[in-house]
Design a protein around this motif. Structure first.
Motif, PDB file in Angstrom:
ATOM      1  N   LEU A  90     126.419  54.006  73.435  1.00 40.50           N
ATOM      2  CA  LEU A  90     126.759  52.596  73.197  1.00 40.50           C
ATOM      3  C   LEU A  90     126.223  52.135  71.854  1.00 40.50           C
ATOM      4  N   VAL A  91     124.994  52.542  71.528  1.00 38.17           N
ATOM      5  CA  VAL A  91     124.395  52.143  70.251  1.00 38.17           C
ATOM      6  C   VAL A  91     125.176  52.751  69.088  1.00 38.17           C
ATOM      7  N   GLU A  92     125.577  53.999  69.236  1.00 34.70           N
ATOM      8  CA  GLU A  92     126.359  54.656  68.181  1.00 34.70           C
ATOM      9  C   GLU A  92     127.707  53.965  67.978  1.00 34.70           C
ATOM     10  N   LEU A  93     128.348  53.558  69.070  1.00 34.58           N
ATOM     11  CA  LEU A  93     129.636  52.866  68.969  1.00 34.58           C
ATOM     12  C   LEU A  93     129.466  51.511  68.286  1.00 34.58           C
ATOM     13  N   PHE A  94     128.370  50.799  68.598  1.00 38.84           N
ATOM     14  CA  PHE A  94     128.123  49.511  67.932  1.00 38.84           C
ATOM     15  C   PHE A  94     127.900  49.706  66.434  1.00 38.84           C
ATOM     16  N   ASN A  95     127.097  50.711  66.075  1.00 42.27           N
ATOM     17  CA  ASN A  95     126.845  50.968  64.651  1.00 42.27           C
ATOM     18  C   ASN A  95     128.138  51.282  63.916  1.00 42.27           C
ATOM     19  N   LYS A  96     129.042  51.946  64.591  1.00 47.02           N
ATOM     20  CA  LYS A  96     130.341  52.252  63.984  1.00 47.02           C
ATOM     21  C   LYS A  96     131.120  50.963  63.710  1.00 47.02           C
ATOM     22  N   HIS A  97     131.184  50.059  64.721  1.00 53.70           N
ATOM     23  CA  HIS A  97     131.895  48.777  64.541  1.00 53.70           C
ATOM     24  C   HIS A  97     131.243  47.950  63.432  1.00 53.70           C
ATOM     25  N   LEU A  98     129.929  47.943  63.395  1.00 48.60           N
ATOM     26  CA  LEU A  98     129.205  47.143  62.399  1.00 48.60           C
ATOM     27  C   LEU A  98     129.449  47.693  60.996  1.00 48.60           C
ATOM     28  N   THR A  99     129.454  49.007  60.859  1.00 46.36           N
ATOM     29  CA  THR A  99     129.713  49.615  59.548  1.00 46.36           C
ATOM     30  C   THR A  99     131.109  49.267  59.062  1.00 46.36           C
ATOM     31  N   GLU A 100     132.080  49.322  59.962  1.00 41.11           N
ATOM     32  CA  GLU A 100     133.461  48.976  59.582  1.00 41.11           C
ATOM     33  C   GLU A 100     133.560  47.527  59.131  1.00 41.11           C
ATOM     34  N   PHE A 101     132.853  46.624  59.820  1.00 45.09           N
ATOM     35  CA  PHE A 101     132.898  45.214  59.435  1.00 45.09           C
ATOM     36  C   PHE A 101     132.191  45.013  58.099  1.00 45.09           C
ATOM     37  N   GLY A 102     131.058  45.678  57.899  1.00 40.89           N
ATOM     38  CA  GLY A 102     130.327  45.528  56.646  1.00 40.89           C
ATOM     39  C   GLY A 102     131.077  46.070  55.451  1.00 40.89           C
ATOM     40  N   ASN A 103     131.897  47.103  55.661  1.00 41.82           N
ATOM     41  CA  ASN A 103     132.651  47.701  54.555  1.00 41.82           C
ATOM     42  C   ASN A 103     133.730  46.769  54.006  1.00 41.82           C
ATOM     43  N   LYS A 104     134.009  45.686  54.713  1.00 43.30           N
ATOM     44  CA  LYS A 104     135.024  44.737  54.218  1.00 43.30           C
ATOM     45  C   LYS A 104     134.470  43.802  53.150  1.00 43.30           C
ATOM     46  N   ARG A 105     133.161  43.906  52.881  1.00 41.50           N
ATOM     47  CA  ARG A 105     132.521  43.247  51.742  1.00 41.50           C
ATOM     48  C   ARG A 105     132.749  41.744  51.702  1.00 41.50           C
ATOM     49  N   HIS A 106     132.616  41.088  52.835  1.00 38.95           N
ATOM     50  CA  HIS A 106     132.747  39.630  52.861  1.00 38.95           C
ATOM     51  C   HIS A 106     131.506  38.974  52.267  1.00 38.95           C
ATOM     52  N   ASP A 107     131.719  37.845  51.574  1.00 38.55           N
ATOM     53  CA  ASP A 107     130.593  36.975  51.212  1.00 38.55           C
ATOM     54  C   ASP A 107     130.307  36.120  52.449  1.00 38.55           C
ATOM     55  N   LEU A 108     129.242  36.469  53.146  1.00 36.94           N
ATOM     56  CA  LEU A 108     129.009  35.870  54.455  1.00 36.94           C
ATOM     57  C   LEU A 108     128.778  34.364  54.387  1.00 36.94           C
ATOM     58  N   LEU A 109     128.315  33.859  53.248  1.00 38.04           N
ATOM     59  CA  LEU A 109     128.023  32.426  53.120  1.00 38.04           C
ATOM     60  C   LEU A 109     129.173  31.638  52.484  1.00 38.04           C
ATOM     61  N   ASP A 110     130.261  32.312  52.149  1.00 38.10           N
ATOM     62  CA  ASP A 110     131.437  31.607  51.608  1.00 38.10           C
ATOM     63  C   ASP A 110     132.238  31.065  52.791  1.00 38.10           C
ATOM     64  N   PHE A 111     131.906  29.842  53.190  1.00 37.69           N
ATOM     65  CA  PHE A 111     132.496  29.292  54.416  1.00 37.69           C
ATOM     66  C   PHE A 111     133.936  28.844  54.243  1.00 37.69           C
ATOM     67  N   GLN A 112     134.453  28.918  53.044  1.00 38.47           N
ATOM     68  CA  GLN A 112     135.858  28.539  52.831  1.00 38.47           C
ATOM     69  C   GLN A 112     136.769  29.772  52.833  1.00 38.47           C
ATOM     70  N   ASN A 113     136.173  30.936  53.059  1.00 41.42           N
ATOM     71  CA  ASN A 113     136.961  32.168  53.075  1.00 41.42           C
ATOM     72  C   ASN A 113     137.425  32.428  54.515  1.00 41.42           C
ATOM     73  N   ASN A 114     138.722  32.196  54.778  1.00 39.15           N
ATOM     74  CA  ASN A 114     139.257  32.338  56.130  1.00 39.15           C
ATOM     75  C   ASN A 114     139.423  33.797  56.552  1.00 39.15           C
ATOM     76  N   ARG A 115     139.438  34.696  55.594  1.00 42.09           N
ATOM     77  CA  ARG A 115     139.598  36.109  55.924  1.00 42.09           C
ATOM     78  C   ARG A 115     138.416  36.614  56.756  1.00 42.09           C
ATOM     79  N   PHE A 116     137.262  36.087  56.470  1.00 45.08           N
ATOM     80  CA  PHE A 116     136.077  36.443  57.268  1.00 45.08           C
ATOM     81  C   PHE A 116     136.287  36.057  58.732  1.00 45.08           C
ATOM     82  N   ASP A 117     136.815  34.870  58.953  1.00 44.45           N
ATOM     83  CA  ASP A 117     136.992  34.381  60.315  1.00 44.45           C
ATOM     84  C   ASP A 117     137.932  35.283  61.110  1.00 44.45           C
TER      85      ASP A 117
END
Length: 632
Positions: A224-251
């Protein structure tokens, strides 16, 4: 400045000249006079406008300056410090809106609030990033980051609360100016920013949750931990600016991430259910439950854990019934822990049962929802009854032990040594075994804790080593005493009887006056050991004389041949035989006389040693008749 130029001497000269022209009628054409007049009128309008603008600017600076010390934390402070200054900041803004002549318009006040809001957002970003780039957020410690994120949400809440509180205060003064500003304009961006922050809080809580699960090393959790790390890595690779609240792509990506996490949590829920199914102990179930509660952060999982409380509470009712049955079955003769004395053993048994029901109940008390159920009252009543019974069981044993202390302690007033009539009047150490039992009980109860020990028991416990040492030394002494007296040969027992009686006289204080609480026991032991050593030395000397000088010579004498017969093959005449016997008698007589003298000297030496022995004045010496009997 322009206002200084308007007040200058040159300006006044020009203005005076133009006014003079308008008053001259003969030399100036009417058209020119009208032009000058229009110019002066425009001049006055501009002068009035400039003066009004100057006064407005001066007034605005005057009031905006009062905001400076309240605005400064928005640039250099943190969200918690800004919250502390909000009441003063809002009060200053209210004063500007109420008193200022120029700055109290809706447009300008709304603009001021918007700028304050924007600076708060900027401050929050600085607090979250802590001087790092936005990409570094993934590397931060989740709990510390969540604390900073939540402080931003709190700032927004407190900011709006303070605004509305000030607005309510102004409503109580209907004739005064009101805060009739657009809250959407003022707080819209901050609310949008906080919605992004709340998503980040949820995401980093999930990260912390699975990170903690991996650190606790639950068996079967690794996939389960390995599967979560996989999902998290995929999300992080999208390089979102996490504090740019006007970016709808993050949502959009965040929604997809949450769907995956929901599937993962379903598997985690199955894992948790299986973990609880494999545990039968209530205490272990609660420990596992609290362990999961300290790790799991997401609401749906925490709700499932709350439901586990109800299941464990139901099982706890069965545990209570088992404890009641076990108590009724074993209360007369409970199973005791090995090497524990009776009182400590019974109390330990009852405490073990009490701990089985008391520990879980304490944890249930922290969850009011469990104890508020309909069936909980019946179970609580059962718990109270069982707990009361177990405590009373412990109290009864404790009180019985308390009452026995003085009786047992009286055994210390007994003498050190006694002669037992049922054992041939042999000496025995007169130490009550109940004293050792009392010492063991006191030590065990003291280690258990939660029991008040009486002073009498403490005093006995403090003297444990002394009592044991005296008991062991006296026991060893009597063993040595029996060994030495058994060395005495029967033939000299009557001669050595006074010497043995002398030792027993030295032992007499231990049979008459000395008790286990006496202060001079050590001196007594030293004295009797000294006398025993003297008696042993005497007995060994006497035995040595008898064995090597008396018995050995007597054995030689007993082996002497009275007649010297010739060999079987040898033929002798009568005269030769008589002469042979005469020679033999003469040599044998000399040998017997010498040995007899040696035996007599040995007996005299032995008797001399016995008589020379130092007796106590109260003990009669060796009887003369016994000496004569030995010599005869």
């Amino acid at each position: 400045s322009i206002t200084e130029q308007l007040r200058s001497k040159e300006r006044k000269m020009v203005f005076g000249l133009l006014q003079a022209i308008t008053r001259v009628s003969q030399d100036v054409a009417p058209k020119s006079r009208q032009t000058v007049f229009n110019t002066l009128r425009r001049w006055k309008q501009i002068d009035i406008a400039i003066t009004e603008a100057f006064n407005e600017a001066k007034d605005n600076v005057k009031y905006l300056t009062t905001l400076e010390k309240f605005i400064e934390p928005l640039y250099v402070g943190t969200p918690p410090t800004i919250i502390e200054t909000l009441p003063a900041l809002m009060n200053a803004v209210k004063m500007i809106h109420t008193i200022a002549r120029y700055y109290n318009t809706t447009e300008r006040m709304t603009n001021l609030f918007s700028k304050i809001t924007n600076q708060m957002i900027a401050n929050c970003k600085v607090c979250i990033l802590e001087g790092d780039d936005a990409d570094k957020l993934w590397e931060k410690e989740p709990l510390a980051l969540i604390t900073n994120l939540e402080s931003c949400i709190t700032l927004n809440q407190k900011y709006q609360e303070q605004y509305r509180a000030t607005k309510e205060t102004l409503h109580m003064l209907p004739k005064g100016k009101q805060f009739d500003f657009s809250e959407t304009t003022i707080f819209g961006r901050f609310d949008l920013f906080c919605r992004r922050v709340m998503k980040l809080v949820d995401m980093f809580r999930t990260i912390h949750q699975f990170k903690s699960l991996s650190q606790h090393r639950f068996d079967g959790m690794e996939p389960l931990v390995e599967l979560f790390n996989k999902h998290l890595t995929e999300f992080g690779n999208k390089r979102h600016d996490l504090l740019d609240f006007q970016n709808n792509r993050f949502d959009r990506d965040y929604v997809e991430f949450n769907v995956r996490i929901s599937d993962l949590e379903s598997k985690l829920r199955q894992f948790i259910n299986q973990s609880f199914e494999s545990i039968t102990s209530i205490e272990s179930s609660l420990k596992l439950l609290y362990k999961f509660q300290s790790i799991l952060q997401r609401e749906n999982l925490r709700e499932d854990l709350e439901n586990k409380f109800q299941v464990i509470f139901f099982n706890y009712g069965q545990e209570l019934s088992q404890v009641q049955d076990q108590y009724e079955k074993c209360k007369a003769a409970p199973p005791l822990v090995r090497n524990l004395p009776p009182v400590a053993g019974h109390i330990t048994w009852s405490r073990h049962l009490y701990k089985r029901i008391e520990g879980p109940m304490r944890k249930f008390q922290s969850n009011s929802g469990v104890l508020a159920g309909k069936d909980a009252k019946k179970l609580i009543k059962m718990y109270n009854k069982t707990a009361k019974t177990l405590i009373e069981f412990e109290t009864l044993w404790y009180q019985a032990w308390m009452h026995s202390i003085e009786t047992v302690k009286s055994g210390l007033q007994a003498t050190l040594i006694i002669k037992h009539p049922d054992d041939g009047m042999r000496f025995h150490v007169n130490f009550d075994a109940e004293i050792l039992q009392l010492i063991r009980e006191t030590r065990c109860l003291d280690r258990m804790g939660g029991i008040e020990l009486p002073e009498a028991a403490k005093m006995v416990l403090l003297q444990e080593q002394k009592f044991k040492t005296y008991n062991q030394e006296l026991s060893y002494f009597l063993k040595e005493y029996r060994r030495v007296t058994q060395l005495v040969k029967p033939i000299v027992s009557n001669l050595l009887k006074p010497h043995v009686e002398n030792l027993e006289f030295k032992m007499r204080p231990g049979m008459v006056t000395l008790t286990w609480t006496s202060m001079n026991i050590e001196g007594y032991l030293e004295e009797i050991w000294k006398e025993l050593d003297k008696l042993e030395q005497l007995v060994l000397t006497v035995n040595d004389l008898m064995e090597n000088r008396i018995d050995a010579n007597l054995k030689l004498v007993s082996n002497v041949l009275l007649v010297n017969l010739p060999d079987e093959q040898e033929l002798v005449t009568l005269d030769e035989f008589v002469e042979m016997q005469e020679r033999h008698v003469r040599s044998t007589t000399d040998f017997l006389v010498a040995k007899s003298l040696e035996i007599e000297n040995a007996v005299n030496d032995m008797l001399g040693i016995m008589v020379a022995f130092e007796f106590d004045p109260h003990v009669p010496a060796v009887v003369e008749a016994e000496i004569i009997k030995v010599k005869a």
